[in-house]
Every structure is written in C-alpha cells, then in structure tokens.
Design an enzyme around this catalytic site. Structure first.
Site, PDB file in Angstrom:
ATOM      1  N   HIS A 113       7.371  22.375  54.581  1.00 35.79           N
ATOM      2  CA  HIS A 113       7.943  20.650  53.456  1.00 35.79           C
ATOM      3  C   HIS A 113       9.267  22.208  52.282  1.00 35.79           C
ATOM      4  CE1 HIS A 113       5.183  18.430  55.789  1.00 35.79           C
ATOM      5  NE2 HIS A 113       4.138  19.588  55.571  1.00 35.79           N
ATOM      6  N   ARG A 192      -0.091  44.566  53.908  1.00 37.87           N
ATOM      7  CA  ARG A 192       0.133  45.516  53.055  1.00 37.87           C
ATOM      8  C   ARG A 192       0.391  47.436  54.436  1.00 37.87           C
ATOM      9  NH1 ARG A 192      -3.896  44.747  52.094  1.00 37.87           N
ATOM     10  NH2 ARG A 192      -5.538  46.835  51.910  1.00 37.87           N
TER      11      ARG A 192
END
Lengths: 200, 212
Positions: A113, A192
């Site tokens: 969106h 990470r």
C-alpha cells in the site's frame, strides 16, 4: 479416497482429488520432477506475463502461496523446497537453486500500500467493493533476489528490495530489510549479522 | 508400513487422520488438513490427552521417527509442529496462532554441501519428506505454559512450568518456570508467582469443567 500429497506441476492442469477446485495457470514454465500439493497455491496468481512463474526441476511446493500481481514475474531455481510459505510478487521475485524456505516465511517485493496518508486513503477506496480491480494508486515495489543455497528459517520475513547472497542463512524469526552478504548468517528484528559472510 | 486413515465426520478435507494418532477423552480436531504430512512410523505418531483442542488448521509435519505427545486441557490454535524425534507438551498449555515448535533446524555451522544433500534427498523421495538438516533435539513444554502468537520454539528447548512466551519471541534456550520472556533475542521481563499447585488445579476443574 485419500488425497495424494503431491501432483506434478503442469501448466493448465486440474488435479483430481484436489481439495481446492482450481486450475494451474497456463503461463508458467516448469522443470521435471517438480511437484505441488494443490492448485490453492495459485489462488492469488494474476500474472499476465508470458511466464508469470518459471520453476526449475526437482522443486517441492507444499502449502505455499504464490501470489503474483499482473505485471509480476516469479522465478524459482532447481531443487528448491518451499513449505507453508507466502511469496508475494508485484514486480520480480527470484529464488535461486537449492533454496529452502521454511514454514511461516513471508517474502514480498512490494510495500502493498502507499505510505503517504492521502494516497493510502485513495488505495482503501480503490480496493474496497466500490473500486475496480487493477485500478489503484502507485505502490512502491523493488525486486527481491535470493541466491543459491540460501536457507530461510521459520517465521522469517524478507521485505522488498532485498538481495540475499549465495549460501546465506536467515535465522528463524528474522525480519530482513537490507541485503545479506553471501555466506552470512543473520537473525533478529530488524535482522543483523550474527556471522559475517566468507564472501561469494 | 501403511496404516488406514480415519475420517472426521463433515471434514472438508479428504486426507483423514493418521492411524497412529491416539486420542484421549473429548478431543476436538477441526479438520484432518493439518495432519496430511504427519508421517510418523512410530506406534504413537501423535497423542492428545483428554479435552485437548487442535484447530484453525494446526499442522503436524512429522518424519518417520517423530512422535508428538500432548497432555490434557491443552489447545493449539493455528500452531505448527515440525518433529523428527520427540516433542513433549504437558497439560493446560496454550498455543496462540502462528507458533512454530520444532526439534529440527540447522546446526550453528552448516555448509552449503550439507544443505544440498538434504534437498537432493527430498527431491528423490516420492513423499518429499525433508530429512533432518541436523540431528533433531527433543523439545519439552511443561504444564501450564502459554506461547504467544508467531513465536518460534527451537530444537533442544525446555519451556519451564507456568512460563509465558511473549508474541514473536524466538526461543533458543531453556526458559525457567514462571518466567515471562519476550523478544528476539529473548529476555526475562518478569517472574510470576508459582500458584498453580494441586489445590488450584482441583478448584479449576471443580469450577470450570462441566463436561467430563
């Protein structure tokens, strides 16, 4: 009659005993010994490209959604195994060879969106029952590319624009928004590096 | 080894339940859809204790040597079990949607070669079972645990009695009894009073169990 677990993935086919009474799209290209459990995988496959999906050989699709928008092209290499996953492609989503995508994983090359409020409001109208299919405000997409020999763990999420280098491992639950170096191991939300890659 | 499958009345899915599924009293299973890859060859592939519920297409992917045991009054809402060896769940356990419990994942260090072998084997198997990518490590979830939505419980973990796993928590290590653990990496944010003794259990059944 007990439903078979897998059918050969054949363009245009209807599977006898399929719990979902659908049909495999015709605009797909499939290698040998590639199987799928149900046509339900293509419930949201709307690609109008010549080859909306191109799959290699020896691939297993189990309870995996292959959701492709009109201009989308999805690619899956040889010897992949995708189980209980969700692949969403508005533009281009490429999976290399010998990739394992585990249960609960979402891979998406789109934002779904618009972000700006006025455009998002417009999109809500566009997708409502008042709107018309295919007529929506612009939505950001960016190709996703998953390299060979990558394993993606349970409930991980790969978002748009990400390239995952060959041989990398994405730990369960990861949320990946940035490129992953070849051979690296990543985890966490946001993901990470847990172990740096040794290079390609 | 082939076993006859039993069919649930009114099931929208025709796969049926595996023959080595053992049910306690009044167990609710909404559909056999989630049991289609429960391929244990053990005497007991899955055991549900009394008054358990498995619904919203909770799914059990079980390899030939896998076995899943659950106690009583335990429910599974859209929960996924991946078992190649042993997953043991106690009583009064609550699983929220999207939870994954697995005794199999990659070892800390795996090579592309190792992983390729697993996928080559899967493609050569008519049942397309994915062989374990590392030796499976049993998982134990003790009584009265609550596992929050979209969490993942990884191989070798024990969730101690009475603990709560917050939503979207990735559990790699044992969780102490009565701890509340959240996040990735997980951390303990609180420890609850251990008040779920035998007396509490009896009172609960007295008050809330109408259909024994």
């Amino acid at each position: 009659m007990t439903a078979p677990r897998y059918y050969p993935l054949i363009p245009g086919a209807e599977f006898p005993g399929d719990w979902f009474k659908g049909r495999i799209p015709r605009n797909i290209v499939v290698g040998e010994n590639t199987v799928i459990d149900s046509s339900f995988s293509f419930q949201h496959f709307y690609s109008k490209r010549d080859a909306g999906l191109r799959v290699g050989r020896d691939v297993t699709f189990w309870r995996t959604q292959l959701a492709v928008e009109e201009r989308g092209e999805m690619r899956v290499g040889d010897h992949c195994y995708l189980a209980n996953a969700l692949l969403i492609c508005a533009e281009r989503l490429s999976v290399g060879a010998r990739v394992m995508i585990a249960g609960g994983v979402t891979v998406a090359d789109t934002d779904f969106h618009p972000l700006p409020p006025a455009e998002r409001l417009a999109d809500a109208v566009a997708v409502s029952t008042a709107g018309k299919p295919g007529h929506r405000p612009p939505i950001e997409t960016a190709p996703v590319s998953i390299g060979d020999d990558v394993w993606i763990g349970f409930n991980a999420t790969i978002l748009k624009g990400v390239t995952i280098g060959a041989g990398a491992v994405v730990e369960p639950g990861s949320l990946v928004l940035a490129d992953v170096e070849a051979g690296a191991r990543v985890g966490g939300n946001p993901a990470r590096v847990l172990e740096a890659g040794a290079g390609p | 080894m082939s076993r006859a499958r039993t069919h649930l009345d009114g099931d929208w899915f025709s796969g049926g339940l595996p023959g080595n599924l053992v049910l306690g009293k009044k167990v609710y299973i909404d559909t056999s859809y989630g049991f289609h890859a429960a391929l244990s060859q053990r005497d007991v592939g899955i055991r549900f204790g009394d008054y358990c519920g498995s619904y919203d297409r909770s799914t059990y992917v079980i390899g030939p040597r896998g076995s899943v045991r659950l106690g009583s009054y335990t429910f599974l809402n859209a929960t996924y079990f991946y078992c190649n060896d042993r997953i043991t769940v106690g009583s009064f356990v609550m699983f929220a949607w999207g939870v994954i419990v697995t005794d199999t994942w990659l070892p800390l260090r795996s090579t592309a070669e190792d992983r390729r072998r697993v996928l080559a084997e899967a493609a050569a198997d008519p049942e397309r079972r994915l062989p374990p990518s590392a030796p499976p490590r049993p998982v134990t979830i003790e009584d009265n645990v609550w596992v929050g939505f979209s969490s993942v419980v990884l191989p070798g973990v024990t969730l101690g009695r009475g603990c709560i796993i917050g939503c979207k928590t990735i559990v790699r290590d044992d969780v102490p009894p009565y701890a509340i653990v959240v996040g990735d990496p997980p951390r303990i944010v609180r420890t609850l009073e251990p008040d779920d003794d035998e007396g509490a259990r009896e009172r609960a059944i007295q008050e809330y169990a109408h259909h024994l």
